[in-house]
Design an enzyme around this catalytic site. Structure first.
Site, PDB file in Angstrom:
ATOM      1  N   TRP A 161      -6.939  -1.435   2.046  1.00 43.86           N
ATOM      2  CA  TRP A 161      -7.135  -0.434   3.098  1.00 43.86           C
ATOM      3  C   TRP A 161      -8.603  -0.322   3.500  1.00 43.86           C
ATOM      4  O   TRP A 161      -9.450  -0.014   2.676  1.00 43.86           O
ATOM      5  CB  TRP A 161      -6.626   0.920   2.637  1.00 43.86           C
ATOM      6  CG  TRP A 161      -5.138   1.005   2.730  1.00 43.86           C
ATOM      7  CD1 TRP A 161      -4.421   1.320   3.834  1.00 43.86           C
ATOM      8  CD2 TRP A 161      -4.185   0.745   1.708  1.00 43.86           C
ATOM      9  NE1 TRP A 161      -3.074   1.287   3.565  1.00 43.86           N
ATOM     10  CE2 TRP A 161      -2.897   0.932   2.266  1.00 43.86           C
ATOM     11  CE3 TRP A 161      -4.289   0.365   0.362  1.00 43.86           C
ATOM     12  CZ2 TRP A 161      -1.730   0.763   1.528  1.00 43.86           C
ATOM     13  CZ3 TRP A 161      -3.125   0.200  -0.352  1.00 43.86           C
ATOM     14  CH2 TRP A 161      -1.856   0.386   0.224  1.00 43.86           C
ATOM     15  N   HIS A 182      -2.485   5.713   5.726  1.00 36.73           N
ATOM     16  CA  HIS A 182      -1.038   5.552   5.875  1.00 36.73           C
ATOM     17  C   HIS A 182      -0.368   6.916   5.753  1.00 36.73           C
ATOM     18  O   HIS A 182      -1.036   7.916   5.468  1.00 36.73           O
ATOM     19  CB  HIS A 182      -0.483   4.552   4.847  1.00 36.73           C
ATOM     20  CG  HIS A 182      -0.890   4.813   3.418  1.00 36.73           C
ATOM     21  ND1 HIS A 182      -0.470   4.063   2.365  1.00 36.73           N
ATOM     22  CD2 HIS A 182      -1.693   5.781   2.859  1.00 36.73           C
ATOM     23  CE1 HIS A 182      -0.981   4.515   1.239  1.00 36.73           C
ATOM     24  NE2 HIS A 182      -1.730   5.566   1.511  1.00 36.73           N
ATOM     25  N   ARG A 208      -7.656   3.245  10.293  1.00 35.95           N
ATOM     26  CA  ARG A 208      -8.314   2.289   9.403  1.00 35.95           C
ATOM     27  C   ARG A 208      -9.570   1.752  10.051  1.00 35.95           C
ATOM     28  O   ARG A 208      -9.644   1.631  11.274  1.00 35.95           O
ATOM     29  CB  ARG A 208      -7.372   1.130   9.044  1.00 35.95           C
ATOM     30  CG  ARG A 208      -6.270   1.587   8.123  1.00 35.95           C
ATOM     31  CD  ARG A 208      -5.362   0.497   7.678  1.00 35.95           C
ATOM     32  NE  ARG A 208      -4.130   1.098   7.157  1.00 35.95           N
ATOM     33  CZ  ARG A 208      -3.046   0.438   6.822  1.00 35.95           C
ATOM     34  NH1 ARG A 208      -3.029  -0.874   6.920  1.00 35.95           N
ATOM     35  NH2 ARG A 208      -1.981   1.069   6.374  1.00 35.95           N
ATOM     36  N   GLN A 222       2.606   5.603  11.993  1.00 31.55           N
ATOM     37  CA  GLN A 222       3.601   5.121  11.030  1.00 31.55           C
ATOM     38  C   GLN A 222       4.745   6.123  10.881  1.00 31.55           C
ATOM     39  O   GLN A 222       4.598   7.291  11.212  1.00 31.55           O
ATOM     40  CB  GLN A 222       2.962   4.977   9.631  1.00 31.55           C
ATOM     41  CG  GLN A 222       2.131   3.733   9.436  1.00 31.55           C
ATOM     42  CD  GLN A 222       1.723   3.549   7.983  1.00 31.55           C
ATOM     43  OE1 GLN A 222       1.715   4.495   7.197  1.00 31.55           O
ATOM     44  NE2 GLN A 222       1.375   2.323   7.621  1.00 31.55           N
ATOM     45  N   VAL A 265       5.173   1.494  -5.446  1.00 29.31           N
ATOM     46  CA  VAL A 265       6.591   1.184  -5.634  1.00 29.31           C
ATOM     47  C   VAL A 265       6.746   0.030  -6.624  1.00 29.31           C
ATOM     48  O   VAL A 265       5.865  -0.802  -6.761  1.00 29.31           O
ATOM     49  CB  VAL A 265       7.287   0.799  -4.288  1.00 29.31           C
ATOM     50  CG1 VAL A 265       7.572   2.037  -3.460  1.00 29.31           C
ATOM     51  CG2 VAL A 265       6.452  -0.201  -3.507  1.00 29.31           C
ATOM     52  N   ALA A 319      11.191   4.388  -1.225  1.00 28.92           N
ATOM     53  CA  ALA A 319      10.253   4.783  -0.177  1.00 28.92           C
ATOM     54  C   ALA A 319      10.094   3.601   0.769  1.00 28.92           C
ATOM     55  O   ALA A 319      10.353   2.449   0.399  1.00 28.92           O
ATOM     56  CB  ALA A 319       8.900   5.158  -0.772  1.00 28.92           C
TER      57      ALA A 319
HETATM   58  N1  DAH Z   1       1.909   2.609   3.150  1.00 30.56           N
HETATM   59  C1  DAH Z   1       2.139   1.209   3.374  1.00 30.56           C
HETATM   60  C2  DAH Z   1       1.138   0.674   4.402  1.00 30.56           C
HETATM   61  O1  DAH Z   1       0.569   1.449   5.103  1.00 30.56           O
HETATM   62  C3  DAH Z   1       3.523   0.983   3.885  1.00 30.56           C
HETATM   63  C4  DAH Z   1       4.536   1.200   2.813  1.00 30.56           C
HETATM   64  C5  DAH Z   1       4.952   0.158   2.010  1.00 30.56           C
HETATM   65  C6  DAH Z   1       5.037   2.463   2.592  1.00 30.56           C
HETATM   66  C7  DAH Z   1       5.867   0.338   1.024  1.00 30.56           C
HETATM   67  C8  DAH Z   1       5.992   2.658   1.592  1.00 30.56           C
HETATM   68  C9  DAH Z   1       6.387   1.569   0.810  1.00 30.56           C
HETATM   69  O2  DAH Z   1       6.517   3.849   1.340  1.00 30.56           O
HETATM   70  O3  DAH Z   1       7.307   1.791  -0.157  1.00 30.56           O
HETATM   71  O4  DAH Z   1       0.960  -0.502   4.479  1.00 30.56           O
END
Ligand code: DAH
Length: 351
Positions: A161, A182, A208, A222, A265, A319
């Site tokens: 990030w 995110h 970002r 998002q 995750v 998620a």
């Molecule tokens: N937060 C991640 C991103 O911005 C996207 C994401 C990936 C969210 C996997 C999730 C997950 O909840 O399980 O790239």
């Protein structure tokens, strides 16, 4: 002068006045007429005055004729005055008339921004499966954006990030803040406030520190999803997201899950669907692979559950997170993400 002469004079005068009155065409002539007959030195006034010369015992007939003439002219004057005033008003209205049959200026009506539309569409799709829509802060604590998502300081995952830090941290007791990278930080915020079962989607803006190009913007949108309960498995994740892809991109869609890494995750996956344009044969939209990657997902990491006080032996969850501009680009065949926020009406009007 005899009363007979006077009477016939009066009748004549009345007749003449009446015919002149009928021929009058405007208010200024009417006023002249009034002065000339009914005014202090007017013809009728003077004639009436001259009745005094008739001996009183003979005056009766002429007097009656005089009264009659005066009354008749006054009434006729009043009526004519009204008539001419109305005519004058009508003429004025005609002259100043607004042509209401001319078409008016069109009122410009806006339309929803393509990002707004797709966010609504995505949230509505999850709502059909029982997900609630919630929103969170765009300026976020490091704790929620990273640490509670199993990304401690100096963890190499932070390198994924490119972050915009906020200077002003005093308000939070010196805790570092940033523009959230995110929508995942809402996972912890929701769970801290709720007991399971949890089923939410979180739309929102993310930021970002990014060099922009056709597929990267420093600001984007998002939708995050989170479901936690007893007995939730990877099969629930797959079923839910499969159904979602079909609601948004058509009942024939197929989906593919492949391993991916996200610190919060375990296991983590990326989901692709078969290209809705070429149906998997390969085309420009799917870069000739037949597949389009649309989101990241996975089973919520036990550390994340424990971090918010959930017992990870009792509860499990999944998620997911996906980019809305990317989703809209796919749907509408938009080739450059920068178009979304350039405020160019030629682009925006198309949606
Ligand atoms: N937060 C991640 C991103 O911005 C996207 C994401 C990936 C969210 C996997 C999730 C997950 O909840 O399980 O790239």
């Amino acid at each position: 002068m005899t009363t007979k002469d006077a009477t016939s004079n009066l009748r004549e005068l009345q007749a003449q006045a009446m015919s002149e009155l009928g021929a009058l065409r405007d208010l200024s002539h009417l006023e002249e007429w009034r002065v000339s007959y009914l005014g202090r030195k007017g013809k009728l006034t003077q004639t009436l005055r001259s009745l005094g010369e008739i001996p009183p015992e003979q005056r009766r007939e002429a007097g009656m004729a005089g009264n009659e003439a005066k009354q008749a002219l006054e009434i006729a004057y009043g009526l004519r005055l009204k008539e001419l005033e109305e005519a004058a008003l009508a003429a004025k209205l005609q002259q100043e008339r607004l042509d209401i049959t001319l078409p008016g200026w069109p009122v410009l009506s806006g339309s929803l921004h393509p990002t707004t539309s797709i966010v609504r569409e995505v949230c509505a799709a999850f709502a059909t499966m029982g997900f609630q829509v919630v929103e969170g802060p765009e300026v976020e604590l490091d704790g929620y954006n990273f640490e509670k998502l199993n990304i401690p300081k100096d963890h190499p995952a932070r390198d994924m990030w490119n972050t915009l830090w906020v200077d002003h941290t005093d308000a939070n007791g010196g805790r570092p803040m940033l523009l959230r990278t995110h929508t995942s930080p809402m996972q912890a915020r929701i769970m801290e406030k709720t007991k399971p079962p949890v089923r939410v989607v979180v739309p929102g803006k993310c930021y970002r520190y990014e060099a922009t190009d056709a597929t990267h913007e420093w600001h984007f949108t998002q939708v995050e999803g989170l479901a936690v309960d007893k007995g939730i498995t990877l099969a629930d994740l797959k079923g839910t997201l499969y159904e979602f892809a079909r609601i948004l991109f058509g009942q024939d869609r197929k989906v593919r899950f492949r391993c991916d890494y996200f610190p919060f995750v375990e296991p983590g996956a990326e989901m692709s669907m078969d290209c809705f344009l070429c149906e998997g044969k390969g085309c420009r939209v799917c870069k000739h692979t037949g597949w389009i990657e649309i989101l990241g997902a996975g089973m919520v990491h036990p550390k994340v559950l424990e971090g918010v006080g959930y017992d990870s032996n009792t509860y499990t969850g999944f998620a997911f997170g996906m980019g809305m501009e990317r989703m809209a680009m796919l749907k509408h065949g938009i080739e450059d993400i920068r178009l979304f926020y350039a405020n160019d009406l030629r682009f925006l009007k198309q949606f």
